[in-house]
Design a protein around this motif. Structure first.
Motif, PDB file in Angstrom:
ATOM      1  N   GLU A  35     -36.663 -36.939 -49.449  1.00 54.11           N
ATOM      2  CA  GLU A  35     -37.976 -36.742 -48.834  1.00 54.11           C
ATOM      3  C   GLU A  35     -37.873 -36.235 -47.394  1.00 54.11           C
ATOM      4  OE1 GLU A  35     -41.833 -36.319 -49.134  1.00 54.11           O
ATOM      5  OE2 GLU A  35     -40.867 -37.469 -50.719  1.00 54.11           O
ATOM      6  N   ASP A  36     -38.594 -35.144 -47.113  1.00 59.22           N
ATOM      7  CA  ASP A  36     -38.674 -34.515 -45.795  1.00 59.22           C
ATOM      8  C   ASP A  36     -37.353 -33.937 -45.280  1.00 59.22           C
ATOM      9  OD1 ASP A  36     -41.428 -35.013 -45.524  1.00 59.22           O
ATOM     10  OD2 ASP A  36     -41.007 -37.051 -44.795  1.00 59.22           O
ATOM     11  N   ILE A  37     -36.323 -33.919 -46.131  1.00 61.67           N
ATOM     12  CA  ILE A  37     -35.038 -33.351 -45.722  1.00 61.67           C
ATOM     13  C   ILE A  37     -34.620 -32.221 -46.653  1.00 61.67           C
ATOM     14  CG2 ILE A  37     -32.563 -33.801 -45.420  1.00 61.67           C
ATOM     15  CD1 ILE A  37     -33.345 -36.618 -44.506  1.00 61.67           C
ATOM     16  N   PHE A  38     -34.597 -32.503 -47.948  1.00 58.15           N
ATOM     17  CA  PHE A  38     -34.154 -31.504 -48.926  1.00 58.15           C
ATOM     18  C   PHE A  38     -35.066 -31.528 -50.141  1.00 58.15           C
ATOM     19  CE2 PHE A  38     -31.366 -30.515 -52.666  1.00 58.15           C
ATOM     20  CZ  PHE A  38     -31.350 -29.147 -52.469  1.00 58.15           C
ATOM     21  N   HIS A  39     -35.626 -30.348 -50.453  1.00 58.23           N
ATOM     22  CA  HIS A  39     -36.515 -30.190 -51.599  1.00 58.23           C
ATOM     23  C   HIS A  39     -36.043 -28.993 -52.429  1.00 58.23           C
ATOM     24  CE1 HIS A  39     -40.207 -32.477 -50.025  1.00 58.23           C
ATOM     25  NE2 HIS A  39     -39.226 -32.715 -49.191  1.00 58.23           N
ATOM     26  N   LEU A  40     -36.429 -28.983 -53.681  1.00 56.04           N
ATOM     27  CA  LEU A  40     -36.334 -27.767 -54.490  1.00 56.04           C
ATOM     28  C   LEU A  40     -37.725 -27.168 -54.473  1.00 56.04           C
ATOM     29  CD1 LEU A  40     -34.208 -28.921 -57.561  1.00 56.04           C
ATOM     30  CD2 LEU A  40     -33.463 -27.631 -55.548  1.00 56.04           C
ATOM     31  N   THR A  41     -37.842 -25.976 -53.930  1.00 54.08           N
ATOM     32  CA  THR A  41     -39.123 -25.298 -53.779  1.00 54.08           C
ATOM     33  C   THR A  41     -38.991 -23.886 -54.318  1.00 54.08           C
ATOM     34  OG1 THR A  41     -39.588 -26.579 -51.778  1.00 54.08           O
ATOM     35  CG2 THR A  41     -40.899 -24.582 -52.127  1.00 54.08           C
ATOM     36  N   TYR A  42     -39.787 -23.554 -55.317  1.00 57.44           N
ATOM     37  CA  TYR A  42     -39.717 -22.244 -55.949  1.00 57.44           C
ATOM     38  C   TYR A  42     -40.554 -21.241 -55.169  1.00 57.44           C
ATOM     39  CZ  TYR A  42     -40.610 -18.686 -59.601  1.00 57.44           C
ATOM     40  OH  TYR A  42     -40.751 -17.521 -60.316  1.00 57.44           O
ATOM     41  N   ILE A  43     -39.867 -20.259 -54.577  1.00 55.41           N
ATOM     42  CA  ILE A  43     -40.577 -19.163 -53.913  1.00 55.41           C
ATOM     43  C   ILE A  43     -40.014 -17.824 -54.391  1.00 55.41           C
ATOM     44  CG2 ILE A  43     -41.070 -20.555 -51.857  1.00 55.41           C
ATOM     45  CD1 ILE A  43     -39.054 -18.632 -50.401  1.00 55.41           C
ATOM     46  N   ARG A  44     -40.801 -16.797 -54.193  1.00 59.71           N
ATOM     47  CA  ARG A  44     -40.392 -15.429 -54.500  1.00 59.71           C
ATOM     48  C   ARG A  44     -40.277 -14.671 -53.190  1.00 59.71           C
ATOM     49  NH1 ARG A  44     -44.662 -14.370 -59.452  1.00 59.71           N
ATOM     50  NH2 ARG A  44     -43.671 -15.828 -60.915  1.00 59.71           N
ATOM     51  N   ASN A  45     -39.074 -14.272 -52.857  1.00 59.35           N
ATOM     52  CA  ASN A  45     -38.826 -13.558 -51.611  1.00 59.35           C
ATOM     53  C   ASN A  45     -38.795 -12.059 -51.908  1.00 59.35           C
ATOM     54  OD1 ASN A  45     -37.929 -12.477 -49.216  1.00 59.35           O
ATOM     55  ND2 ASN A  45     -36.150 -13.810 -49.020  1.00 59.35           N
ATOM     56  N   GLN A  46     -39.792 -11.349 -51.415  1.00 54.95           N
ATOM     57  CA  GLN A  46     -39.853  -9.904 -51.620  1.00 54.95           C
ATOM     58  C   GLN A  46     -39.215  -9.138 -50.479  1.00 54.95           C
ATOM     59  OE1 GLN A  46     -44.052  -9.291 -52.421  1.00 54.95           O
ATOM     60  NE2 GLN A  46     -43.688  -9.595 -54.604  1.00 54.95           N
ATOM     61  N   GLY A  47     -38.502  -9.851 -49.616  1.00 54.67           N
ATOM     62  CA  GLY A  47     -37.816  -9.219 -48.498  1.00 54.67           C
ATOM     63  C   GLY A  47     -36.334  -9.545 -48.519  1.00 54.67           C
ATOM     64  N   ALA A  48     -35.752  -9.523 -47.344  1.00 56.86           N
ATOM     65  CA  ALA A  48     -34.327  -9.853 -47.188  1.00 56.86           C
ATOM     66  C   ALA A  48     -34.223 -11.232 -46.549  1.00 56.86           C
ATOM     67  CB  ALA A  48     -33.660  -8.781 -46.326  1.00 56.86           C
ATOM     68  N   ALA A  49     -33.105 -11.514 -45.914  1.00 58.22           N
ATOM     69  CA  ALA A  49     -32.890 -12.803 -45.260  1.00 58.22           C
ATOM     70  C   ALA A  49     -34.039 -13.111 -44.303  1.00 58.22           C
ATOM     71  CB  ALA A  49     -31.568 -12.785 -44.511  1.00 58.22           C
ATOM     72  N   PHE A  50     -34.455 -14.378 -44.296  1.00 55.13           N
ATOM     73  CA  PHE A  50     -35.541 -14.859 -43.446  1.00 55.13           C
ATOM     74  C   PHE A  50     -36.866 -14.146 -43.733  1.00 55.13           C
ATOM     75  CE2 PHE A  50     -31.581 -15.177 -40.976  1.00 55.13           C
ATOM     76  CZ  PHE A  50     -31.467 -16.558 -40.936  1.00 55.13           C
ATOM     77  N   GLY A  51     -36.965 -13.500 -44.897  1.00 53.09           N
ATOM     78  CA  GLY A  51     -38.202 -12.841 -45.278  1.00 53.09           C
ATOM     79  C   GLY A  51     -38.461 -11.519 -44.564  1.00 53.09           C
TER      80      GLY A  51
END
Length: 145
Positions: A35-51
């Motif tokens: 909790e509040d440290i490490f999560h599995l979060t599904y995102i789609r990155n349409q860019g490169a590193a750091f978005g």
């Protein structure tokens, strides 16, 4: 042979974990592991590193293919007896291939490791960062002496 083995391991682990995320989480769903440290979060990155470079798919595909070609050419520069460098090179190529597969197949990169204080990332990103860090150390510290 070391390059091929480490490359395949990264691609299989990367694509396998991304498959599990896509199949088991909804987009933007977040599951706390710590909790509040490490999560599995599904995102789609349409860019490169750091978005960065959002929506520049063709550009990112071309740059990634060029990077893979340059890394493959770098293979010939490594001493034959240096297995460690060959393994690390395979990690870098495997990481680049893992994200390239996503971009070509999906039009975005699947990211899911979420430490809440850093942009969300994936297995391929880890392989790329490890490769860059080790080769940078090698060039700047070891070769720089």
């Amino acid at each position: 042979m070391e390059v091929l083995i480490s490359l395949l391991m990264v691609v299989i682990l990367d694509q396998g974990t991304k498959y599990l995320i896509i199949e088991n989480l909804r987009l933007h769903q977040s599951i706390p592991i710590i909790e509040d440290i490490f999560h599995l979060t599904y995102i789609r990155n349409q860019g490169a590193a750091f978005g960065i470079l959002q929506g520049r798919l063709t550009f990112l595909i071309v740059v990634t293919m060029l990077a893979i070609i340059l890394l493959a050419l770098f293979y010939n520069e490594l001493p034959i007896d240096n297995r460690f460098s060959r393994i690390i090179l395979g990690l870098g190529i495997g990481g680049a291939l893992g994200n390239l597969i996503d971009r070509v197949r999906l039009g975005y990169v699947v990211d899911f490791f979420d430490f809440r204080v850093w942009p969300v990332f994936n297995v391929a990103d880890i392989a790329i960062v490890v490769t860059v860090a080790i080769f940078s150390y090698w060039l700047l510290v070891i070769e720089g002496k």
